[in-house]
Motif scaffolding. Structure first.
Motif, short mmCIF file in Angstrom:
data_model
loop_
_atom_site.label_atom_id
_atom_site.label_comp_id
_atom_site.label_asym_id
_atom_site.label_seq_id
_atom_site.Cartn_x
_atom_site.Cartn_y
_atom_site.Cartn_z
N GLN A 1 55.82 9.95 -25.98
CA GLN A 1 54.70 9.06 -26.21
C GLN A 1 53.38 9.80 -26.03
OE1 GLN A 1 55.15 5.44 -23.97
NE2 GLN A 1 57.30 5.19 -24.57
N GLY A 2 52.58 9.80 -27.05
CA GLY A 2 51.37 10.58 -27.04
C GLY A 2 50.36 10.20 -25.98
N HIS A 3 50.36 8.96 -25.55
CA HIS A 3 49.32 8.49 -24.63
C HIS A 3 49.41 9.13 -23.25
CE1 HIS A 3 51.79 5.78 -22.10
NE2 HIS A 3 52.51 5.63 -23.20
N ILE A 4 50.55 9.76 -22.91
CA ILE A 4 50.63 10.37 -21.58
C ILE A 4 50.09 11.79 -21.56
CG2 ILE A 4 52.64 8.94 -21.04
CD1 ILE A 4 54.34 11.51 -21.10
N TYR A 5 49.67 12.29 -22.71
CA TYR A 5 49.13 13.66 -22.80
C TYR A 5 47.62 13.60 -22.80
CZ TYR A 5 53.94 14.83 -23.59
OH TYR A 5 55.29 14.98 -23.42
N GLY B 1 61.53 20.91 -15.03
CA GLY B 1 62.13 22.15 -15.52
C GLY B 1 63.04 21.99 -16.72
N LYS B 2 62.87 20.90 -17.46
CA LYS B 2 63.77 20.64 -18.59
C LYS B 2 63.01 20.63 -19.91
CE LYS B 2 67.04 17.87 -15.89
NZ LYS B 2 67.70 16.56 -15.75
N THR B 3 63.78 20.71 -20.99
CA THR B 3 63.23 20.55 -22.32
C THR B 3 63.79 19.28 -22.96
OG1 THR B 3 64.98 21.96 -23.23
CG2 THR B 3 62.90 23.03 -22.68
N TYR B 4 63.01 18.72 -23.84
CA TYR B 4 63.37 17.46 -24.49
C TYR B 4 63.17 17.62 -25.99
CZ TYR B 4 63.05 15.62 -19.76
OH TYR B 4 63.24 15.41 -18.42
N TYR B 5 64.04 16.94 -26.75
CA TYR B 5 63.95 17.01 -28.20
C TYR B 5 64.20 15.63 -28.81
CZ TYR B 5 64.40 22.05 -27.56
OH TYR B 5 64.20 23.35 -27.16
N ALA B 6 63.50 15.37 -29.90
CA ALA B 6 63.80 14.19 -30.69
C ALA B 6 65.17 14.37 -31.34
CB ALA B 6 62.74 13.98 -31.76
N TYR C 1 51.18 19.14 -33.92
CA TYR C 1 50.19 19.25 -32.86
C TYR C 1 50.87 19.61 -31.54
CZ TYR C 1 47.50 16.26 -36.05
OH TYR C 1 46.86 15.73 -37.15
N CYS C 2 50.19 20.40 -30.73
CA CYS C 2 50.65 20.54 -29.36
C CYS C 2 49.73 19.74 -28.44
CB CYS C 2 50.76 22.00 -28.92
SG CYS C 2 49.21 22.90 -28.84
N ALA C 3 50.30 19.31 -27.34
CA ALA C 3 49.58 18.47 -26.39
C ALA C 3 50.00 18.82 -24.98
CB ALA C 3 49.87 17.00 -26.68
N ALA C 4 49.07 18.70 -24.04
CA ALA C 4 49.35 19.05 -22.65
C ALA C 4 49.09 17.85 -21.74
CB ALA C 4 48.50 20.23 -22.21
N ALA C 5 50.00 17.64 -20.80
CA ALA C 5 49.83 16.61 -19.78
C ALA C 5 49.42 17.30 -18.49
CB ALA C 5 51.12 15.83 -19.58
N VAL C 6 48.26 16.98 -18.01
CA VAL C 6 47.73 17.64 -16.82
C VAL C 6 47.86 16.77 -15.57
CG1 VAL C 6 45.62 18.56 -15.76
CG2 VAL C 6 46.11 19.00 -18.17
N TYR C 7 47.55 15.51 -15.66
CA TYR C 7 47.45 14.66 -14.48
C TYR C 7 48.75 13.94 -14.15
CZ TYR C 7 42.67 15.68 -15.66
OH TYR C 7 41.52 16.34 -15.97
N ASN C 8 49.42 13.41 -15.16
CA ASN C 8 50.68 12.70 -14.95
C ASN C 8 51.61 13.00 -16.12
OD1 ASN C 8 50.08 10.84 -12.54
ND2 ASN C 8 48.38 10.43 -13.92
N TRP C 9 52.91 12.90 -15.84
CA TRP C 9 53.91 13.06 -16.90
C TRP C 9 55.15 12.32 -16.48
CZ3 TRP C 9 58.83 15.12 -17.24
CH2 TRP C 9 59.31 15.29 -18.55
N GLY D 1 46.56 24.31 -14.21
CA GLY D 1 47.87 24.26 -14.80
C GLY D 1 48.11 22.95 -15.53
N TYR D 2 49.33 22.72 -15.98
CA TYR D 2 49.67 21.45 -16.62
C TYR D 2 51.11 21.10 -16.26
CZ TYR D 2 51.07 24.97 -20.10
OH TYR D 2 51.57 26.08 -20.71
N ARG D 3 51.42 19.83 -16.33
CA ARG D 3 52.74 19.33 -15.94
C ARG D 3 53.76 19.47 -17.07
NH1 ARG D 3 52.50 16.39 -11.21
NH2 ARG D 3 50.38 15.98 -10.48
N ALA D 4 53.30 19.36 -18.29
CA ALA D 4 54.21 19.45 -19.44
C ALA D 4 53.40 19.76 -20.68
CB ALA D 4 54.97 18.14 -19.64
N ILE D 5 54.05 20.38 -21.64
CA ILE D 5 53.41 20.63 -22.92
C ILE D 5 54.40 20.24 -24.00
CG2 ILE D 5 54.12 23.04 -23.12
CD1 ILE D 5 51.10 23.49 -24.06
N ALA D 6 53.90 19.62 -25.04
CA ALA D 6 54.79 19.04 -26.05
C ALA D 6 54.28 19.31 -27.46
CB ALA D 6 54.89 17.53 -25.83
N TRP D 7 55.19 19.17 -28.39
CA TRP D 7 54.87 19.22 -29.80
C TRP D 7 55.06 17.83 -30.40
CZ3 TRP D 7 52.71 23.16 -32.46
CH2 TRP D 7 52.74 24.44 -31.89
N PHE D 8 54.09 17.41 -31.18
CA PHE D 8 54.16 16.17 -31.93
C PHE D 8 53.96 16.50 -33.41
CE2 PHE D 8 54.05 12.68 -28.82
CZ PHE D 8 53.81 13.40 -27.67
#
Length: 127
Positions: free
Chosen positions: A110-114, A56-61, A95-103, A30-37
């Motif tokens: 911030q892209g580095h957490i994905y 359980g939340k969504t975030y937007y710029a 781009y989409c990105a997934a955070a698996v280990y930490n979020w 699984g993954y902890r979060a998925i984001a669009w950049f």
């Protein structure tokens, strides 16, 4: 093998709409979060939106609030970015990105957490 594959990018007129898709596969834990950049030529990468399973939340710029909506299919294999009222400044590679280990919610943009990234899909908004 973990894979994220984006699709749905296109050329659209200002005020138009697009729906981007991100197909996720291989996430056996699984993954902890998925984001669009997004990244436009000559500009820094920008976090657009995030869907977090951690809280359980969504975030937007701020630049896309009220216009873009992130959602996911029930099986968690496909994430969507519904984009309405598109502006020329939305032109970018998305781009989409997934955070698996930490979020961390304070760093969702911030892209580095994905941990995993797709190859991107191009969106152009122009008349």
């Amino acid at each position: 093998q973990v894979q994220l594959v984006e699709s749905g990018g296109d050329l659209v007129q200002p005020g138009g709409s697009l729906r981007l898709s991100c197909a996720a596969s291989g996430f056996t834990l699984g993954y902890r979060a998925i984001a669009w950049f997004r990244q436009a030529p000559g500009k820094e990468r920008e976090g657009v939106s995030c869907l977090s399973w951690t809280d359980g939340k969504t975030y937007y710029a701020d630049s896309v609030k009220g216009r873009f909506t992130i959602s996911i299919e029930n099986d968690k294999n496909t994430v969507f970015l519904e984009m309405n009222s598109l502006k020329p400044e939305d032109t970018a590679n998305y781009y989409c990105a997934a955070a698996v280990y930490n979020w961390y919610k304070t760093a969702w943009y911030q892209g580095h957490i994905y941990d995993y990234w797709g190859q991107g899909t191009q969106v152009a908004v122009s008349s």
